[in-house]
Write an enzyme that holds these catalytic residues in place. Structure first.
Site, PDB file in Angstrom:
ATOM      1  N   ARG A  96      47.658  -8.755  -7.579  1.00 51.36           N
ATOM      2  CA  ARG A  96      47.789  -9.488  -6.306  1.00 51.36           C
ATOM      3  C   ARG A  96      48.926 -10.489  -6.499  1.00 51.36           C
ATOM      4  O   ARG A  96      48.819 -11.412  -7.312  1.00 51.36           O
ATOM      5  CB  ARG A  96      46.487 -10.201  -5.962  1.00 51.36           C
ATOM      6  CG  ARG A  96      46.663 -11.186  -4.834  1.00 51.36           C
ATOM      7  CD  ARG A  96      45.359 -11.695  -4.271  1.00 51.36           C
ATOM      8  NE  ARG A  96      44.721 -10.676  -3.470  1.00 51.36           N
ATOM      9  CZ  ARG A  96      43.769 -10.936  -2.565  1.00 51.36           C
ATOM     10  NH1 ARG A  96      43.355 -12.158  -2.349  1.00 51.36           N
ATOM     11  NH2 ARG A  96      43.232  -9.963  -1.863  1.00 51.36           N
ATOM     12  N   HIS A 123      48.003  -4.286   1.926  1.00 54.05           N
ATOM     13  CA  HIS A 123      46.664  -4.562   1.383  1.00 54.05           C
ATOM     14  C   HIS A 123      45.873  -3.248   1.441  1.00 54.05           C
ATOM     15  O   HIS A 123      44.890  -3.127   2.172  1.00 54.05           O
ATOM     16  CB  HIS A 123      45.985  -5.669   2.191  1.00 54.05           C
ATOM     17  CG  HIS A 123      44.840  -6.316   1.474  1.00 54.05           C
ATOM     18  ND1 HIS A 123      44.429  -5.939   0.219  1.00 54.05           N
ATOM     19  CD2 HIS A 123      43.997  -7.327   1.851  1.00 54.05           C
ATOM     20  CE1 HIS A 123      43.410  -6.697  -0.152  1.00 54.05           C
ATOM     21  NE2 HIS A 123      43.121  -7.538   0.815  1.00 54.05           N
ATOM     22  N   GLN A 126      41.947  -2.985   1.049  1.00 56.61           N
ATOM     23  CA  GLN A 126      41.242  -3.477   2.219  1.00 56.61           C
ATOM     24  C   GLN A 126      41.117  -2.380   3.272  1.00 56.61           C
ATOM     25  O   GLN A 126      40.052  -2.164   3.844  1.00 56.61           O
ATOM     26  CB  GLN A 126      42.008  -4.684   2.810  1.00 56.61           C
ATOM     27  CG  GLN A 126      41.311  -5.314   3.971  1.00 56.61           C
ATOM     28  CD  GLN A 126      39.981  -5.934   3.560  1.00 56.61           C
ATOM     29  OE1 GLN A 126      39.934  -6.717   2.624  1.00 56.61           O
ATOM     30  NE2 GLN A 126      38.901  -5.571   4.237  1.00 56.61           N
ATOM     31  N   ASP A 217      42.846 -10.908  11.619  1.00 56.14           N
ATOM     32  CA  ASP A 217      43.034 -11.458  10.269  1.00 56.14           C
ATOM     33  C   ASP A 217      43.464 -12.916  10.442  1.00 56.14           C
ATOM     34  O   ASP A 217      43.878 -13.333  11.537  1.00 56.14           O
ATOM     35  CB  ASP A 217      44.102 -10.619   9.531  1.00 56.14           C
ATOM     36  CG  ASP A 217      44.290 -11.022   8.073  1.00 56.14           C
ATOM     37  OD1 ASP A 217      43.470 -11.800   7.544  1.00 56.14           O
ATOM     38  OD2 ASP A 217      45.277 -10.553   7.463  1.00 56.14           O
ATOM     39  N   CYS A 258      39.095  -8.844   7.626  1.00 56.08           N
ATOM     40  CA  CYS A 258      39.071  -8.618   6.180  1.00 56.08           C
ATOM     41  C   CYS A 258      38.502  -9.812   5.423  1.00 56.08           C
ATOM     42  O   CYS A 258      38.084  -9.665   4.282  1.00 56.08           O
ATOM     43  CB  CYS A 258      40.469  -8.279   5.690  1.00 56.08           C
ATOM     44  SG  CYS A 258      41.676  -9.557   6.062  1.00 56.08           S
ATOM     45  N   ARG A 286      34.644  -2.992  -0.077  1.00 57.67           N
ATOM     46  CA  ARG A 286      35.792  -3.127  -0.975  1.00 57.67           C
ATOM     47  C   ARG A 286      35.447  -2.524  -2.343  1.00 57.67           C
ATOM     48  O   ARG A 286      36.261  -1.812  -2.934  1.00 57.67           O
ATOM     49  CB  ARG A 286      36.157  -4.609  -1.138  1.00 57.67           C
ATOM     50  CG  ARG A 286      36.813  -5.235   0.083  1.00 57.67           C
ATOM     51  CD  ARG A 286      38.191  -4.667   0.331  1.00 57.67           C
ATOM     52  NE  ARG A 286      39.045  -4.831  -0.841  1.00 57.67           N
ATOM     53  CZ  ARG A 286      39.725  -5.941  -1.142  1.00 57.67           C
ATOM     54  NH1 ARG A 286      39.680  -6.975  -0.335  1.00 57.67           N
ATOM     55  NH2 ARG A 286      40.502  -5.998  -2.219  1.00 57.67           N
TER      56      ARG A 286
HETATM   57  N1  NVA Z   1      46.671 -11.598   5.543  1.00 56.56           N
HETATM   58  C1  NVA Z   1      45.857 -12.333   4.618  1.00 56.56           C
HETATM   59  C2  NVA Z   1      44.849 -11.453   3.995  1.00 56.56           C
HETATM   60  C3  NVA Z   1      43.870 -12.150   3.123  1.00 56.56           C
HETATM   61  C4  NVA Z   1      42.902 -11.212   2.464  1.00 56.56           C
HETATM   62  C5  NVA Z   1      46.740 -12.996   3.576  1.00 56.56           C
HETATM   63  O1  NVA Z   1      47.738 -12.397   3.164  1.00 56.56           O
HETATM   64  O2  NVA Z   1      46.439 -14.110   3.165  1.00 56.56           O
HETATM   65  N1   CP Z   2      39.885  -9.599   1.976  1.00 57.03           N
HETATM   66  C1   CP Z   2      40.302 -10.061   0.796  1.00 57.03           C
HETATM   67  O1   CP Z   2      41.179  -9.495   0.157  1.00 57.03           O
HETATM   68  O2   CP Z   2      39.655 -11.171   0.380  1.00 57.03           O
HETATM   69  P1   CP Z   2      40.073 -12.090  -0.837  1.00 57.03           P
HETATM   70  O3   CP Z   2      41.364 -12.731  -0.499  1.00 57.03           O
HETATM   71  O4   CP Z   2      38.939 -13.078  -0.978  1.00 57.03           O
HETATM   72  O5   CP Z   2      40.201 -11.242  -2.064  1.00 57.03           O
END
Ligand code: NVA
Ligand code: CP
Length: 301
Positions: A96, A123, A126, A217, A258, A286
């Site tokens: 990540r 993602h 997800q 989101d 998500c 997930r």
């Molecule tokens: N779009 C959000 C997703 C979090 C799981 C982000 O990138 O923070």
């Molecule tokens: N949806 C998701 O990826 O959650 P986190 O950011 O908590 O991992």
């Protein structure tokens, strides 16, 4: 690994397998015995961290959490050296990071599969979990109408669009016009190569009309200061998922996010805590979808 590295058949295989593993976890308890998953994090996480680590344990393997903060990466070491070393120890890696470019560079220098576990552009885990959830909730995922409302310039939005396009489904994105929150043309062009129908509109009601799934989101992605919320709210409020937006969708539509979610921002509490919401099933899935994906990538499906 990204969603568009998978074919339609592979996506369907992974989703079906995820449902099977969820129903019979004991059958897979030793499927990855002796294997090691390396989990590299630059951005925060709750669900991704917990679901990958717990999920890999459920397959009989061992997971290592590694924070970029503890790493010489970018300071005393380049990505290719990090990748060449790390993949001598691990059988599979999830990363990540802020920049997908970094994950790609790692993958290019890796001898084992590398999963994008959220970046600026994607993602995929997800979306696999979300497709599993949609299917479990009775949606015809190859023919449904998906509606995404909110920030269109967003990793989750892009992968929802890509998945719908690959599967031959329909995805409407309702988002503000303008560079900050609109879907970039490059993502629309990517989707146009596949059979599904992807439409970006600035009319939230059009996007939600007769949808099978309404998705939103966060308005403040990881890395964006909460201090920006007030300014963002002014622009994004017409795309909030509230009772009126859900009323435009089909009566049996499901609501998805998500997570993490902020009530009265991207959706009202009434919607996320209401009977159409499936957000905690998404969170659980997930784990099952990622386990199916990792078994697939390691040639065990
Ligand atoms: N779009 C959000 C997703 C979090 C799981 C982000 O990138 O923070
Ligand atoms: N949806 C998701 O990826 O959650 P986190 O950011 O908590 O991992």
């Amino acid at each position: 690994m990204n969603i568009d590295d998978l074919s339609k058949d592979e996506i369907l295989l992974i989703i079906n397998k995820a449902i099977e593993i969820k129903a019979n976890p004991e059958k897979y308890a030793q499927a990855l015995a002796g294997k090691t998953l390396l989990m590299m994090f630059e951005k925060p996480s709750l669900r991704t961290r917990l679901s990958f680590e717990t999920g890999f344990n459920k397959l009989g393997g061992h997971a290592i959490f590694y924070s970029f903060k503890d790493s010489p990466l970018g300071k005393k070491e380049n990505i290719s050296d990090t990748a060449k070393c790390a993949t001598r120890y691990a059988d599979i890696v999830m990363i990540r990071a802020y920049s997908q470019q970094q994950i790609r560079e790692f993958a290019d220098n890796s001898s084992v599969p590398v999963i994008d576990a959220l970046s600026d552009n994607a993602h995929p885990c997800q979306i696999l979990a979300d497709l599993q959830t949609m299917k479990e909730k009775g949606k015809d995922i190859e023919n449904m109408k998906l509606c995404y409302l909110g920030n269109g310039n967003n990793n989750v939005t892009f992968d929802l669009m890509r998945a719908a396009a690959l599967l031959g489904a329909t995805c409407y994105v309702g988002c503000p016009d303008g560079e900050e929150f609109n879907v970039p043309q490059r993502v629309i062009d990517e989707c146009a190569k596949h059979p599904g129908k992807v439409v970006v509109t600035h009319d939230a009601a059009e996007a939600a009309k007769d949808a099978d799934v309404v998705y939103t989101d966060t308005w403040v992605n990881y890395g964006v200061s909460l201090e920006e919320m007030e300014a963002r709210e002014k622009v994004l409020l017409p795309y909030q998922v509230n009772a009126a937006a859900m009323g435009n969708a089909k009566p049996d539509a499901i609501f998805m996010n998500c997570l993490p979610a902020m009530r009265e921002k991207e959706q009202t509490a009434e919607v996320i805590d209401g009977p159409q919401s499936v957000v905690f099933d998404e969170a659980e899935n997930r784990m099952w979808a990622q386990n199916a994906l990792m078994l697939h990538l390691l040639g065990k499906l």
